[in-house]
Design an enzyme around this catalytic site. Sequence first.
Site, PDB file in Angstrom:
ATOM      1  N   CYS A  55       0.846  -1.193   0.000  1.00  0.00           N
ATOM      2  CA  CYS A  55       0.000   0.000   0.000  1.00  0.00           C
ATOM      3  C   CYS A  55       0.883   1.246   0.000  1.00  0.00           C
ATOM      4  O   CYS A  55       1.837   1.331   0.772  1.00  0.00           O
ATOM      5  CB  CYS A  55      -0.913  -0.003   1.222  1.00  0.00           C
ATOM      6  SG  CYS A  55      -1.984   1.450   1.267  1.00  0.00           S
ATOM      7  N   CYS A  59       0.534   4.909   6.872  1.00  0.00           N
ATOM      8  CA  CYS A  59      -0.085   4.733   8.193  1.00  0.00           C
ATOM      9  C   CYS A  59       0.927   4.009   9.103  1.00  0.00           C
ATOM     10  O   CYS A  59       1.295   2.862   8.817  1.00  0.00           O
ATOM     11  CB  CYS A  59      -1.369   3.933   8.056  1.00  0.00           C
ATOM     12  SG  CYS A  59      -2.455   4.565   6.753  1.00  0.00           S
ATOM     13  N   CYS A  62       0.597   0.286  10.292  1.00  0.00           N
ATOM     14  CA  CYS A  62       0.072  -0.744   9.388  1.00  0.00           C
ATOM     15  C   CYS A  62       1.126  -1.711   8.855  1.00  0.00           C
ATOM     16  O   CYS A  62       2.187  -1.308   8.372  1.00  0.00           O
ATOM     17  CB  CYS A  62      -0.669  -0.084   8.232  1.00  0.00           C
ATOM     18  SG  CYS A  62      -1.547  -1.312   7.223  1.00  0.00           S
ATOM     19  N   CYS A  99     -16.411  -8.918   5.926  1.00  0.00           N
ATOM     20  CA  CYS A  99     -15.780  -7.670   5.484  1.00  0.00           C
ATOM     21  C   CYS A  99     -14.637  -7.956   4.514  1.00  0.00           C
ATOM     22  O   CYS A  99     -13.796  -8.821   4.781  1.00  0.00           O
ATOM     23  CB  CYS A  99     -15.197  -6.911   6.675  1.00  0.00           C
ATOM     24  SG  CYS A  99     -16.370  -6.688   8.001  1.00  0.00           S
ATOM     25  N   CYS A 131     -19.439  -5.908   4.136  1.00  0.00           N
ATOM     26  CA  CYS A 131     -18.795  -4.615   4.399  1.00  0.00           C
ATOM     27  C   CYS A 131     -17.531  -4.577   3.541  1.00  0.00           C
ATOM     28  O   CYS A 131     -16.912  -5.618   3.306  1.00  0.00           O
ATOM     29  CB  CYS A 131     -18.444  -4.532   5.887  1.00  0.00           C
ATOM     30  SG  CYS A 131     -17.516  -3.048   6.340  1.00  0.00           S
ATOM     31  N   CYS A 191     -19.360   2.331   8.764  1.00  0.00           N
ATOM     32  CA  CYS A 191     -18.583   1.756   9.856  1.00  0.00           C
ATOM     33  C   CYS A 191     -17.345   2.640   9.992  1.00  0.00           C
ATOM     34  O   CYS A 191     -16.536   2.704   9.063  1.00  0.00           O
ATOM     35  CB  CYS A 191     -18.211   0.323   9.487  1.00  0.00           C
ATOM     36  SG  CYS A 191     -17.108  -0.459  10.684  1.00  0.00           S
ATOM     37  N   ARG A 263     -17.707  -2.195  17.915  1.00  0.00           N
ATOM     38  CA  ARG A 263     -16.963  -3.411  17.548  1.00  0.00           C
ATOM     39  C   ARG A 263     -15.627  -3.475  18.271  1.00  0.00           C
ATOM     40  O   ARG A 263     -14.769  -2.617  18.084  1.00  0.00           O
ATOM     41  CB  ARG A 263     -16.749  -3.454  16.026  1.00  0.00           C
ATOM     42  CG  ARG A 263     -18.087  -3.413  15.292  1.00  0.00           C
ATOM     43  CD  ARG A 263     -17.989  -3.648  13.811  1.00  0.00           C
ATOM     44  NE  ARG A 263     -19.303  -3.401  13.203  1.00  0.00           N
ATOM     45  CZ  ARG A 263     -20.273  -4.293  13.088  1.00  0.00           C
ATOM     46  NH1 ARG A 263     -20.090  -5.530  13.494  1.00  0.00           N
ATOM     47  NH2 ARG A 263     -21.440  -3.972  12.547  1.00  0.00           N
TER      48      ARG A 263
HETATM   49  N1  SAM Z   1      -6.725   0.584   3.138  1.00  0.00           N
HETATM   50  C1  SAM Z   1      -7.966   0.720   3.785  1.00  0.00           C
HETATM   51  C2  SAM Z   1      -8.006   1.893   4.712  1.00  0.00           C
HETATM   52  O1  SAM Z   1      -7.004   2.265   5.261  1.00  0.00           O
HETATM   53  O2  SAM Z   1      -9.094   2.415   4.922  1.00  0.00           O
HETATM   54  C3  SAM Z   1      -8.366  -0.500   4.567  1.00  0.00           C
HETATM   55  C4  SAM Z   1      -7.305  -1.186   5.335  1.00  0.00           C
HETATM   56  S1  SAM Z   1      -7.331  -1.528   7.060  1.00  0.00           S
HETATM   57  C5  SAM Z   1      -8.238  -3.046   7.043  1.00  0.00           C
HETATM   58  C6  SAM Z   1      -8.566  -0.671   7.902  1.00  0.00           C
HETATM   59  C7  SAM Z   1      -8.307  -0.386   9.336  1.00  0.00           C
HETATM   60  O3  SAM Z   1      -7.677  -1.417  10.071  1.00  0.00           O
HETATM   61  C8  SAM Z   1      -7.426   0.808   9.558  1.00  0.00           C
HETATM   62  O4  SAM Z   1      -8.092   2.021   9.345  1.00  0.00           O
HETATM   63  C9  SAM Z   1      -7.060   0.641  11.034  1.00  0.00           C
HETATM   64  O5  SAM Z   1      -8.006   1.295  11.833  1.00  0.00           O
HETATM   65  C10 SAM Z   1      -7.126  -0.873  11.250  1.00  0.00           C
HETATM   66  N2  SAM Z   1      -5.779  -1.402  11.460  1.00  0.00           N
HETATM   67  C11 SAM Z   1      -4.865  -1.694  10.521  1.00  0.00           C
HETATM   68  N3  SAM Z   1      -3.721  -2.145  11.084  1.00  0.00           N
HETATM   69  C12 SAM Z   1      -3.915  -2.125  12.420  1.00  0.00           C
HETATM   70  C13 SAM Z   1      -3.083  -2.475  13.548  1.00  0.00           C
HETATM   71  N4  SAM Z   1      -1.834  -2.899  13.398  1.00  0.00           N
HETATM   72  N5  SAM Z   1      -3.606  -2.360  14.789  1.00  0.00           N
HETATM   73  C14 SAM Z   1      -4.883  -1.906  14.945  1.00  0.00           C
HETATM   74  N6  SAM Z   1      -5.703  -1.546  13.916  1.00  0.00           N
HETATM   75  C15 SAM Z   1      -5.220  -1.652  12.679  1.00  0.00           C
HETATM   76 FE1  SF4 Z   2      -2.766   1.257   3.404  1.00  0.00          FE
HETATM   77 FE2  SF4 Z   2      -2.679   0.098   5.779  1.00  0.00          FE
HETATM   78 FE3  SF4 Z   2      -3.047   2.715   5.623  1.00  0.00          FE
HETATM   79 FE4  SF4 Z   2      -5.021   1.057   4.789  1.00  0.00          FE
HETATM   80  S1  SF4 Z   2      -4.278   1.269   6.881  1.00  0.00           S
HETATM   81  S2  SF4 Z   2      -4.271   2.895   3.743  1.00  0.00           S
HETATM   82  S3  SF4 Z   2      -3.785  -0.647   4.002  1.00  0.00           S
HETATM   83  S4  SF4 Z   2      -1.192   1.594   4.956  1.00  0.00           S
END
Ligand code: SAM
Ligand code: SF4
Length: 349
Positions: A55, A59, A62, A99, A131, A191, A263
């Site tokens: 990606c 973030c 992530c 989802c 979702c 959500c 959730r």
């Molecule tokens: N790329 C999409 C986005 O960012 O909207 C979807 C990806 S991710 C499934 C969606 C959410 O998962 C993120 O917004 C974050 O809140 C949660 N998430 C991802 N990594 C995480 C982590 N290491 N610990 C807790 N929550 C996490």
């Molecule tokens: Fe990409 Fe992870 Fe950020 Fe979603 S949460 S935009 S998958 S880096």
Amino acid sequence: MHDDLRCDWTKDEIRAIYRTPLLDLIHQAATVHRRHHDPAEVQVCKLISVKTGACPEDCKYCSQSVRYKTEVEPTPLMDVADVLETAKRAKAAGVTRFCLGAAWRQVKDNSQFDSVLEMVREVTDLGVEVCCTLGMLTPDQAGKLEDAGLYAYNHNVDTSNEYYDKVITTRTYQDRLQTLANVRKTNVTICSGGIIGLGETEEDRISMLQTLGTLDPHPESVPINVLSKVPGTPLANVEDVSVFDTVRMIATTRIVMPKSVVRLSAGRAKMSPSDQAMCFMAGANSIFSSEAKIMLTKAVPSQSYDEDKALLQQLDLKIRQPFKDQSREHPPQYSTQHSPQNSTAPAAT
Ligand code: SAM
Ligand code: SF4
């Protein structure tokens, strides 16, 4: 509208709730929970990463950002047939919301999006809530997902407006709110929630809840994630969040957004059964479960279907049936601040 359902929360009010002595707070949240939900019900959801890793976003939490070296290997978009098979097994295990997540910055109008629309159509036909969490969406793309039968779109604000650029620099808070506004123009439910344990302050948590709690209407679903610390990411070594902070956050979310499904999401894998029971007492009424104990990627674990079945049985809880949210039959009423006509996101608070 019950008089505890409001969209005009001030930070002072939310702070006062958040700082209530914990056992009183749990009691208040449990009382609100019982007014709007069956406290014996918990929704079991399954999240599947249909396109993993690589990606472009940064973030800092992530496992899927191309900028960090984590244990997660990028994989291309899954086949529709494989997604459908996973969904069928999930449904057989009691899952009522399925989802689909993609490690995209935004949806692009290409054949991959067409495949996701096909996934939405086919999984919806199984009779579960579908979702998607695919990144930023235009109004037109939101409309296409609605036409495919999508029930909910996940797009977390993640943290406060004030702390956002300490966690993500490749998009703005306003971008996030704009996608939520684009989804609101459709009949797809929203959500949206966040993560605690990113190094944010108590004030950031309060501010995030004010952002969500002043959306009119509230998101139908609010995930509260506890950071799963991923080796290789900039947040790999932040301080742990205590379970009591998690319970406090869930209880405050329940009081601020009484009708929403709250959730208990990432971070649950580290919780004992009694920790989780406290979260249910405080108003959480949904969990993510999976056959392979993977919530999103292997860096973000969950409990297994069997463990969760046993937990729900021990706590005399039953699985919430799909489509209990009435907003699809009774589309939400919009205030002038957030109307489908002007279609702009509310300003970040
Ligand atoms: N790329 C999409 C986005 O960012 O909207 C979807 C990806 S991710 C499934 C969606 C959410 O998962 C993120 O917004 C974050 O809140 C949660 N998430 C991802 N990594 C995480 C982590 N290491 N610990 C807790 N929550 C996490
Ligand atoms: Fe990409 Fe992870 Fe950020 Fe979603 S949460 S935009 S998958 S880096």
